[in-house]
Design a protein around this motif. Structure first.
Motif, PDB file in Angstrom:
ATOM      1  N   HIS A 140     -13.689   6.360 -70.109  1.00 29.29           N
ATOM      2  CA  HIS A 140     -12.635   7.353 -70.266  1.00 29.29           C
ATOM      3  C   HIS A 140     -11.939   7.315 -71.620  1.00 29.29           C
ATOM      4  N   TYR A 141     -12.477   6.550 -72.547  1.00 23.16           N
ATOM      5  CA  TYR A 141     -11.874   6.486 -73.874  1.00 23.16           C
ATOM      6  C   TYR A 141     -12.374   7.651 -74.710  1.00 23.16           C
ATOM      7  N   GLN A 142     -11.461   8.387 -75.287  1.00 16.37           N
ATOM      8  CA  GLN A 142     -11.827   9.488 -76.175  1.00 16.37           C
ATOM      9  C   GLN A 142     -11.054   9.344 -77.474  1.00 16.37           C
ATOM     10  N   PRO A 143     -11.750   9.383 -78.608  1.00 17.54           N
ATOM     11  CA  PRO A 143     -11.037   9.288 -79.883  1.00 17.54           C
ATOM     12  C   PRO A 143     -10.047  10.443 -80.025  1.00 17.54           C
ATOM     13  N   LEU A 144      -8.876  10.150 -80.522  1.00 18.23           N
ATOM     14  CA  LEU A 144      -7.854  11.191 -80.648  1.00 18.23           C
ATOM     15  C   LEU A 144      -8.300  12.328 -81.548  1.00 18.23           C
ATOM     16  N   SER A 194      -9.993  14.850 -79.422  1.00 18.85           N
ATOM     17  CA  SER A 194      -9.328  15.179 -78.164  1.00 18.85           C
ATOM     18  C   SER A 194      -9.002  16.661 -78.039  1.00 18.85           C
ATOM     19  N   VAL A 195      -8.822  17.084 -76.813  1.00 11.99           N
ATOM     20  CA  VAL A 195      -8.431  18.464 -76.526  1.00 11.99           C
ATOM     21  C   VAL A 195      -7.076  18.754 -77.164  1.00 11.99           C
ATOM     22  N   ALA A 196      -6.168  17.782 -77.116  1.00 13.87           N
ATOM     23  CA  ALA A 196      -4.833  17.983 -77.696  1.00 13.87           C
ATOM     24  C   ALA A 196      -4.914  18.239 -79.196  1.00 13.87           C
ATOM     25  N   ALA A 197      -5.769  17.507 -79.891  1.00 12.09           N
ATOM     26  CA  ALA A 197      -5.913  17.712 -81.335  1.00 12.09           C
ATOM     27  C   ALA A 197      -6.430  19.116 -81.622  1.00 12.09           C
ATOM     28  N   GLN A 198      -7.350  19.582 -80.801  1.00 10.18           N
ATOM     29  CA  GLN A 198      -7.880  20.930 -80.972  1.00 10.18           C
ATOM     30  C   GLN A 198      -6.836  21.983 -80.604  1.00 10.18           C
ATOM     31  N   LYS A 199      -6.125  21.737 -79.511  1.00 13.10           N
ATOM     32  CA  LYS A 199      -5.124  22.686 -79.020  1.00 13.10           C
ATOM     33  C   LYS A 199      -4.017  22.919 -80.041  1.00 13.10           C
ATOM     34  N   THR A 208     -14.066   4.753 -84.101  1.00 15.20           N
ATOM     35  CA  THR A 208     -13.624   5.128 -82.757  1.00 15.20           C
ATOM     36  C   THR A 208     -14.665   5.980 -82.046  1.00 15.20           C
ATOM     37  N   GLU A 209     -15.411   6.768 -82.796  1.00 13.14           N
ATOM     38  CA  GLU A 209     -16.472   7.566 -82.184  1.00 13.14           C
ATOM     39  C   GLU A 209     -17.605   6.677 -81.692  1.00 13.14           C
ATOM     40  N   ILE A 210     -17.935   5.632 -82.439  1.00 12.08           N
ATOM     41  CA  ILE A 210     -18.947   4.669 -81.996  1.00 12.08           C
ATOM     42  C   ILE A 210     -18.463   3.945 -80.743  1.00 12.08           C
ATOM     43  N   LEU A 211     -17.215   3.490 -80.758  1.00 12.74           N
ATOM     44  CA  LEU A 211     -16.653   2.801 -79.593  1.00 12.74           C
ATOM     45  C   LEU A 211     -16.658   3.679 -78.358  1.00 12.74           C
ATOM     46  N   SER A 212     -16.287   4.939 -78.526  1.00 12.02           N
ATOM     47  CA  SER A 212     -16.199   5.830 -77.367  1.00 12.02           C
ATOM     48  C   SER A 212     -17.561   6.042 -76.714  1.00 12.02           C
ATOM     49  N   LYS A 213     -18.629   5.952 -77.483  1.00 16.86           N
ATOM     50  CA  LYS A 213     -19.977   6.136 -76.928  1.00 16.86           C
ATOM     51  C   LYS A 213     -20.490   4.891 -76.222  1.00 16.86           C
ATOM     52  N   GLY A 214     -19.901   3.734 -76.511  1.00 17.57           N
ATOM     53  CA  GLY A 214     -20.437   2.496 -75.980  1.00 17.57           C
ATOM     54  C   GLY A 214     -19.597   1.796 -74.939  1.00 17.57           C
TER      55      GLY A 214
END
Length: 93
Positions: free
Chosen positions: A32-36, A39-44, A55-61
């Motif tokens: 459930h980790y998503q890089p900020l 994130s949807v909030a960053a896009q919104k 953080t993108e590497i971590l989120s995949k692993g």
């Protein structure tokens, strides 16, 4: 206390094999980790975000192990550990 325990896989194939083994043994894992910056909030809110490779590497692993309220009392801990041991003893690891 309540704790979340997670494992980190550097290879997505290993993560896939691990989570599949858990599912085959009736256990669920989560990631459930998503890089900020993704994130949807960053896009919104149209946040200007930089690429965050680590953080993108971590989120995949990252894989969170199952959480049970009665983990110690019910024998669930030993069962979860037995599935982890089974994964570690597999030939492909």
């Amino acid at each position: 206390g309540n704790h979340i325990f997670a494992l980190m896989f550097l290879d997505e194939r290993d993560k896939f094999e691990f989570t599949n083994l858990f599912l085959e043994n009736g256990l669920e894992t989560a990631s459930h980790y998503q890089p900020l910056n993704n994130s949807v909030a960053a896009q919104k809110f149209n946040c200007e975000t930089e690429e965050c490779k680590n953080t993108e590497i971590l989120s995949k692993g990252i894989v969170r192990l199952p959480i049970y309220n009665d983990l110690l009392a019910s024998g669930n801990l030993e069962y979860v550990l037995s599935v982890i041991r089974k994964y570690l003893s597999m030939d492909s690891n």
